[in-house]
Design an enzyme around this catalytic site. Sequence first.
Site, PDB file in Angstrom:
ATOM      1  N   GLU A 157      -5.946  -4.570  10.400  1.00 28.09           N
ATOM      2  CA  GLU A 157      -4.910  -3.566  10.627  1.00 28.09           C
ATOM      3  C   GLU A 157      -5.231  -2.786  11.904  1.00 28.09           C
ATOM      4  O   GLU A 157      -6.021  -1.831  11.870  1.00 28.09           O
ATOM      5  CB  GLU A 157      -4.843  -2.590   9.449  1.00 28.09           C
ATOM      6  CG  GLU A 157      -4.466  -3.227   8.129  1.00 28.09           C
ATOM      7  CD  GLU A 157      -3.799  -2.218   7.197  1.00 28.09           C
ATOM      8  OE1 GLU A 157      -2.736  -2.551   6.665  1.00 28.09           O
ATOM      9  OE2 GLU A 157      -4.321  -1.106   7.037  1.00 28.09           O
ATOM     10  N   GLU A 212      -7.149   5.101   7.447  1.00 27.42           N
ATOM     11  CA  GLU A 212      -6.911   6.520   7.110  1.00 27.42           C
ATOM     12  C   GLU A 212      -8.111   7.102   6.364  1.00 27.42           C
ATOM     13  O   GLU A 212      -8.396   8.294   6.473  1.00 27.42           O
ATOM     14  CB  GLU A 212      -5.605   6.647   6.314  1.00 27.42           C
ATOM     15  CG  GLU A 212      -4.391   6.413   7.219  1.00 27.42           C
ATOM     16  CD  GLU A 212      -3.158   5.849   6.532  1.00 27.42           C
ATOM     17  OE1 GLU A 212      -3.081   5.899   5.289  1.00 27.42           O
ATOM     18  OE2 GLU A 212      -2.269   5.350   7.247  1.00 27.42           O
ATOM     19  N   GLY A 218       2.116   2.401  10.779  1.00 24.32           N
ATOM     20  CA  GLY A 218       3.106   3.458  10.635  1.00 24.32           C
ATOM     21  C   GLY A 218       3.769   3.860  11.939  1.00 24.32           C
ATOM     22  O   GLY A 218       4.478   4.862  11.999  1.00 24.32           O
ATOM     23  N   ASN A 264       0.881  -1.170   0.000  1.00 18.93           N
ATOM     24  CA  ASN A 264       0.000   0.000   0.000  1.00 18.93           C
ATOM     25  C   ASN A 264       0.919   1.221   0.000  1.00 18.93           C
ATOM     26  O   ASN A 264       1.453   1.595   1.038  1.00 18.93           O
ATOM     27  CB  ASN A 264      -0.888  -0.033   1.251  1.00 18.93           C
ATOM     28  CG  ASN A 264      -1.692   1.247   1.421  1.00 18.93           C
ATOM     29  OD1 ASN A 264      -1.784   2.062   0.500  1.00 18.93           O
ATOM     30  ND2 ASN A 264      -2.274   1.427   2.601  1.00 18.93           N
ATOM     31  N   TRP A 265       1.088   1.774  -1.192  1.00 22.95           N
ATOM     32  CA  TRP A 265       2.036   2.888  -1.315  1.00 22.95           C
ATOM     33  C   TRP A 265       1.539   4.168  -0.648  1.00 22.95           C
ATOM     34  O   TRP A 265       2.288   5.113  -0.464  1.00 22.95           O
ATOM     35  CB  TRP A 265       2.317   3.179  -2.789  1.00 22.95           C
ATOM     36  CG  TRP A 265       3.114   2.130  -3.502  1.00 22.95           C
ATOM     37  CD1 TRP A 265       3.521   0.920  -3.016  1.00 22.95           C
ATOM     38  CD2 TRP A 265       3.598   2.207  -4.851  1.00 22.95           C
ATOM     39  NE1 TRP A 265       4.228   0.244  -3.980  1.00 22.95           N
ATOM     40  CE2 TRP A 265       4.292   1.006  -5.115  1.00 22.95           C
ATOM     41  CE3 TRP A 265       3.512   3.167  -5.868  1.00 22.95           C
ATOM     42  CZ2 TRP A 265       4.900   0.748  -6.353  1.00 22.95           C
ATOM     43  CZ3 TRP A 265       4.106   2.906  -7.084  1.00 22.95           C
ATOM     44  CH2 TRP A 265       4.798   1.710  -7.326  1.00 22.95           C
ATOM     45  N   LYS A 266       0.251   4.202  -0.331  1.00 17.86           N
ATOM     46  CA  LYS A 266      -0.358   5.432   0.210  1.00 17.86           C
ATOM     47  C   LYS A 266      -0.034   6.601  -0.729  1.00 17.86           C
ATOM     48  O   LYS A 266       0.072   6.389  -1.939  1.00 17.86           O
ATOM     49  CB  LYS A 266       0.109   5.673   1.649  1.00 17.86           C
ATOM     50  CG  LYS A 266      -0.114   4.437   2.526  1.00 17.86           C
ATOM     51  CD  LYS A 266      -0.014   4.710   3.999  1.00 17.86           C
ATOM     52  CE  LYS A 266      -0.271   3.420   4.765  1.00 17.86           C
ATOM     53  NZ  LYS A 266      -0.310   3.613   6.208  1.00 17.86           N
ATOM     54  N   GLY A 287       2.609  -1.083   4.314  1.00 23.66           N
ATOM     55  CA  GLY A 287       2.701   0.343   4.019  1.00 23.66           C
ATOM     56  C   GLY A 287       4.142   0.766   3.806  1.00 23.66           C
ATOM     57  O   GLY A 287       4.731   0.571   2.743  1.00 23.66           O
ATOM     58  N   GLY A 288       4.737   1.333   4.840  1.00 18.14           N
ATOM     59  CA  GLY A 288       6.072   1.901   4.738  1.00 18.14           C
ATOM     60  C   GLY A 288       7.111   0.998   4.085  1.00 18.14           C
ATOM     61  O   GLY A 288       7.891   1.427   3.225  1.00 18.14           O
ATOM     62  N   SER A 325       2.929  -2.000  10.465  1.00 15.80           N
ATOM     63  CA  SER A 325       4.361  -2.091  10.765  1.00 15.80           C
ATOM     64  C   SER A 325       4.954  -3.472  10.485  1.00 15.80           C
ATOM     65  O   SER A 325       5.822  -3.941  11.224  1.00 15.80           O
ATOM     66  CB  SER A 325       4.649  -1.644  12.203  1.00 15.80           C
ATOM     67  OG  SER A 325       4.287  -0.275  12.371  1.00 15.80           O
ATOM     68  N   HIS A 382      -9.639   1.505   4.469  1.00 16.75           N
ATOM     69  CA  HIS A 382      -8.399   1.705   5.233  1.00 16.75           C
ATOM     70  C   HIS A 382      -8.683   2.686   6.377  1.00 16.75           C
ATOM     71  O   HIS A 382      -9.478   3.614   6.223  1.00 16.75           O
ATOM     72  CB  HIS A 382      -7.302   2.249   4.316  1.00 16.75           C
ATOM     73  CG  HIS A 382      -5.962   2.236   4.980  1.00 16.75           C
ATOM     74  ND1 HIS A 382      -5.585   3.182   5.897  1.00 16.75           N
ATOM     75  CD2 HIS A 382      -4.931   1.359   4.888  1.00 16.75           C
ATOM     76  CE1 HIS A 382      -4.359   2.893   6.336  1.00 16.75           C
ATOM     77  NE2 HIS A 382      -3.949   1.789   5.745  1.00 16.75           N
TER      78      HIS A 382
END
Length: 248
Positions: free
Chosen positions: A166, A97, A172, A11-13, A231-232, A210, A95
């Site tokens: 999640e 966010e 994150g 998930n590149w966001k 993600g990251g 994470s 998600h």
Amino acid sequence: MSARRKLVAGNWKMHGSHSANAELLAGITGARPFACDVAVCVPFPYLSETAVALAASDIRWGAQDCSAHDQGSYTGEVSVGMLAEFGCRYVIVGHSERRQYHQESDQLVADKARAALARGITPIVCVGETLAQREAGETDAVVKRQLSAVIHTLGHCAGEMVVAYEPVWAIGTGRTATPEQAQAVHALLRAQLQAATAHAAGMKILYGGSVKPDNAATLFAQPDIDGGLIGGASLKAADFVAICRAAA
Ligand code: PGA
């Protein structure tokens, strides 16, 4: 270990650029083959170049959100029909966010999942509790409520979604759920799916929050964890590839 084939989805966001994407995608495709399914969920403007870069590979691509509507006067929104034209295989819906910053309700998330499936795109439906909810002992009730809306809306198609657990407090933050904490929620979600669809045993439930190269293997070794939503660590080819390798 289950017989379910694992899925690792990046998930590149809201990250990327033409040059960074090209380097990242080359790093991922160059590391094939993988023993799991691999996908990247990229920002809308990069779907086209991602489709081109991955066309000759078995890496799949998708988006990070979609509209619940087919078309119409919805300025700024992107329909699943459009995503289908770009060859998207997946779309992330719900998600945290989106739920938090865009006030997406359980029902809206469910409607997006239904819209995606109607166009043959697999929704990756995210559920998860906040730290306050976990500390108040509400984790089970929160994730059940979130998943229940989707199960009811999808009806007999519920078995076709991918679920991602999640925990919001792990996204994150560098703070991962322990494999035991994650497994407990995954087992709960699978039991809920089992009561709703005959396909529950074959459904993928991903963990996200994470996930890194050094914790992926123990998370993925849990019986009900079928891969990860990353993600990251999906922004660095070496890290993402190492996580994919951990999902053998
Ligand atoms: P993270 O994000 O891996 O950076 O924690 C996961 C996600 O939000 O999907």
